[in-house]
Design an enzyme around this catalytic site. Sequence first.
Site, PDB file in Angstrom:
ATOM      1  N   TYR A   7     -47.288   9.699 -28.995  1.00  0.00           N
ATOM      2  CA  TYR A   7     -46.236   8.762 -29.387  1.00  0.00           C
ATOM      3  C   TYR A   7     -46.861   7.406 -29.698  1.00  0.00           C
ATOM      4  O   TYR A   7     -47.401   6.734 -28.807  1.00  0.00           O
ATOM      5  CB  TYR A   7     -45.200   8.601 -28.271  1.00  0.00           C
ATOM      6  CG  TYR A   7     -44.406   9.842 -27.938  1.00  0.00           C
ATOM      7  CD1 TYR A   7     -44.483  10.991 -28.727  1.00  0.00           C
ATOM      8  CD2 TYR A   7     -43.576   9.880 -26.823  1.00  0.00           C
ATOM      9  CE1 TYR A   7     -43.758  12.127 -28.419  1.00  0.00           C
ATOM     10  CE2 TYR A   7     -42.839  11.017 -26.507  1.00  0.00           C
ATOM     11  CZ  TYR A   7     -42.934  12.138 -27.309  1.00  0.00           C
ATOM     12  OH  TYR A   7     -42.206  13.261 -26.991  1.00  0.00           O
ATOM     13  N   PHE A  25     -34.342  16.903 -27.330  1.00  0.00           N
ATOM     14  CA  PHE A  25     -33.198  16.820 -28.246  1.00  0.00           C
ATOM     15  C   PHE A  25     -31.997  17.538 -27.619  1.00  0.00           C
ATOM     16  O   PHE A  25     -31.417  18.441 -28.224  1.00  0.00           O
ATOM     17  CB  PHE A  25     -33.516  17.407 -29.622  1.00  0.00           C
ATOM     18  CG  PHE A  25     -34.499  16.613 -30.428  1.00  0.00           C
ATOM     19  CD1 PHE A  25     -34.452  15.227 -30.465  1.00  0.00           C
ATOM     20  CD2 PHE A  25     -35.488  17.248 -31.162  1.00  0.00           C
ATOM     21  CE1 PHE A  25     -35.366  14.500 -31.216  1.00  0.00           C
ATOM     22  CE2 PHE A  25     -36.410  16.528 -31.916  1.00  0.00           C
ATOM     23  CZ  PHE A  25     -36.338  15.147 -31.937  1.00  0.00           C
ATOM     24  N   PRO A  26     -31.606  17.164 -26.399  1.00  0.00           N
ATOM     25  CA  PRO A  26     -30.558  17.926 -25.698  1.00  0.00           C
ATOM     26  C   PRO A  26     -29.155  17.704 -26.222  1.00  0.00           C
ATOM     27  O   PRO A  26     -28.268  18.512 -25.951  1.00  0.00           O
ATOM     28  CB  PRO A  26     -30.676  17.420 -24.256  1.00  0.00           C
ATOM     29  CG  PRO A  26     -31.179  16.020 -24.397  1.00  0.00           C
ATOM     30  CD  PRO A  26     -32.119  16.055 -25.573  1.00  0.00           C
ATOM     31  N   GLY A  66     -23.320  17.355 -34.739  1.00  0.00           N
ATOM     32  CA  GLY A  66     -23.121  18.011 -36.023  1.00  0.00           C
ATOM     33  C   GLY A  66     -21.681  18.426 -36.163  1.00  0.00           C
ATOM     34  O   GLY A  66     -20.804  17.968 -35.427  1.00  0.00           O
ATOM     35  N   GLY A  67     -21.433  19.346 -37.084  1.00  0.00           N
ATOM     36  CA  GLY A  67     -20.075  19.782 -37.324  1.00  0.00           C
ATOM     37  C   GLY A  67     -19.414  20.394 -36.113  1.00  0.00           C
ATOM     38  O   GLY A  67     -18.199  20.260 -35.918  1.00  0.00           O
ATOM     39  N   THR A  74     -19.544  19.440 -33.204  1.00  0.00           N
ATOM     40  CA  THR A  74     -19.144  18.427 -32.222  1.00  0.00           C
ATOM     41  C   THR A  74     -18.176  17.405 -32.809  1.00  0.00           C
ATOM     42  O   THR A  74     -17.768  16.470 -32.125  1.00  0.00           O
ATOM     43  CB  THR A  74     -20.381  17.672 -31.685  1.00  0.00           C
ATOM     44  OG1 THR A  74     -20.980  16.931 -32.746  1.00  0.00           O
ATOM     45  CG2 THR A  74     -21.392  18.623 -31.087  1.00  0.00           C
TER      46      THR A  74
END
Length: 302
Positions: free
Chosen positions: A82, A227-228, A232-233, A235
């Site tokens: 990172y 990425f928990p 998107g659609g 939700t």
Amino acid sequence: MTNTDANTKTATTSTGTTFNLGGDLPVSRIGYGTMRLADGPDAPGGASAPIWTPPADRAAAIALLRGAVELGVNLVDTADAYALGAGEELVADALHPYGDAVAVSTKVGVTRPSPTEWVPLGHPAYLRQQAELSLRRLRTDRIDLLHLHRLDPAYPIADQVGALAQLQQEGKVRHIGLSEVTVEQLEEARRTAPIAVVQNLYNLGARDHEDVVDHTAARGIAFLPFFPVAMGGHTGPGSPVAAVAAELGITPAQAALAWLLHRSPNLVPIPGTGLVTHLAENMKALEVVLSADQFERLDDAA
């Protein structure tokens, strides 16, 4: 900590708020992933984010890390890749000396030749060198959790895990983790050294690692979904996630985290955010109680 039925997804009316990582390191079941604490405001986000330079507003990033700990986060996840090590330096500037307040997780095994490249490199000597650099940047004598960021097919798994096991034997690493592995790869790694944690991509919309969740749960191995929170659609307005969130008076993101926490007792999500308000919302997911019906509706949402 084990799952009583590793092949069946079940909801519980409440969830434990801590997990005993490696059998001796209790951590809150909501951690914090620092990957997004990099670059400037104009950099791309999501999977295309470069994570190449230190944060444009360093003071704000330090305040955010300290705020996370004040809210109860005690597992902070970073990586040597990172921002070319600057992510680890940021964690140290914000939280060192760590004491018992926070466990730091970092990763080695990926090189960054350019802002768009993440290239696995599993040469054992390189892995040990990178761990030594992580120790310096984190200003510690022992890393609480050291992940192999990615397996490198060019080297035997036993050699790659063996390099981390050597560091563990030297007292420089407390626990060993793996990232983005299959059940078969995990079991091959466990023949070389104990594995305390697996960190794979997993959320309501990304379910490729269901078997890894169940396998690790049955063996008391923590599973850290990165990425928990999948947005998107599935939700959006009118979705099952939005409906369950409305019933409970919470946000869709909290509902998605609550589903993870109810999915299996070994799941320890590490959501990243740049806002203290979102941090507080994430931690509140620990208090959410899902009914069996709500869990199933969320489970079917994607």
